[in-house]
Write an enzyme that holds these catalytic residues in place. Sequence first.
Site, PDB file in Angstrom:
ATOM      1  CG  ASP A  71      36.738  50.801  24.738  1.00  0.00           C
ATOM      2  OD1 ASP A  71      36.756  49.871  25.574  1.00  0.00           O
ATOM      3  OD2 ASP A  71      37.670  51.021  23.943  1.00  0.00           O
ATOM      4  CE  LYS A 142      39.655  29.561  34.080  1.00  0.00           C
ATOM      5  NZ  LYS A 142      40.504  30.088  35.180  1.00  0.00           N
ATOM      6  CE1 TYR A 174      35.611  35.154  35.927  1.00  0.00           C
ATOM      7  CE2 TYR A 174      35.496  33.070  37.099  1.00  0.00           C
ATOM      8  CZ  TYR A 174      35.205  33.833  35.995  1.00  0.00           C
ATOM      9  OH  TYR A 174      34.508  33.266  34.957  1.00  0.00           O
TER      10      TYR A 174
END
Length: 388
Positions: A71, A142, A174
């Site tokens: 994780d 995007k 991003y």
Amino acid sequence: MTIDKCNGLLGSVQLMENVAIIFGVTGLVGKELAKKLLSEPGWKVYGIARRPEAIPAAVQNPKKYNFISCDLLNPTETHQKLNSHLDPQYVTHMFWVTWAGQHPLDTKECYEQNKAMMANALNAILPRAKSLKHFSLQTGTKHYVSLQAPFNSKSPRFFSEDIHRARPVQYNFYYALEDLLREKLAGKVSWSVHRPGLIMGSSRRTLFNVMGTLCVYGTICKYLNMPFLFGGTRDCWEEMFIDGSDAQLVAKQHVWAATSDHEYSGQGQAFNAINGESFSWKKAWPSIGMKFGVEVTRMENFSEEFTFAAAMADMGRVWKEIVKREGLVETEIGDLANWEFMDCLFRCPVKMLGTREKADRMGFRTRCDTTESILYWIEIMRKEKLIP
């Protein structure tokens, strides 16, 4: 590959020993990236994800591939597992093809969570990564647009990699990842950014999974003798709004950028990772329907009123029937299908189309036909017993 959907050459990887970490190895591109590297001589691969998914038989030598369940949002677990299951001093390449999707896009929570996840991985590896040659980051087209109103109708028809960041977006994660790499690598290690559009591939571990959603929908339409409708806006039906990106093409571009010597191999060079062929759902829909064995009697299998979320809301029981009857891999309908994503995709308010000029000029000339890509991945999902 049984269907010649892509063409082009990828330079051979150096014969020296390379050690790669793929963060997000169970995703659409992560699986193909692992297969690509493991098919080349001289690579050892560590795949990182929370839950495993089988890497196909392309792995001839199990000693070349190790999966680490981790994780990445947990800094303690990330540091412990990445330092106990591998030796960071021998890592030569890192590929980041994952993201945390617990929060809506363009929210502060999504921005901070994805930044923290990458920071945890970098903090665990970089202090001892004396052999690191390249870090390859995957984001998406995007990068160029905001999906928050008001929408910019005067944006460029095709986006090149040097376009300024979209405004008024404040929390596009991003940008956080690029800025973090620029800070952490500090000019000492080369890195690249890869921006695919709509990714076609096969995975049970992907949130925005167009192929999984299409395949579940087509299978249910066949099973219940339902019309195979496209629900969305007429513009999205008739025009190309988002580039198609075959998962194998994107994986090849990652490897090309990470192992090639060219003038763009320096700090943070970006490449659109797109198929590069004109495409519309209106033209492709009959071929897709035929692949599923559903009747598509005319080009206008289109409805502005139809939504996948509403039509498929109670189909979980039907999917379980199909899985049992056809002897498929045990999946819940939500493992493959995301109806809300499909409704958003087919009602996209702004075009996210990139140019291939930079990648082509630098020597990455692999291209795919998007319709052939879709048909290919339907067949792959059949071979993997995810659909009948």
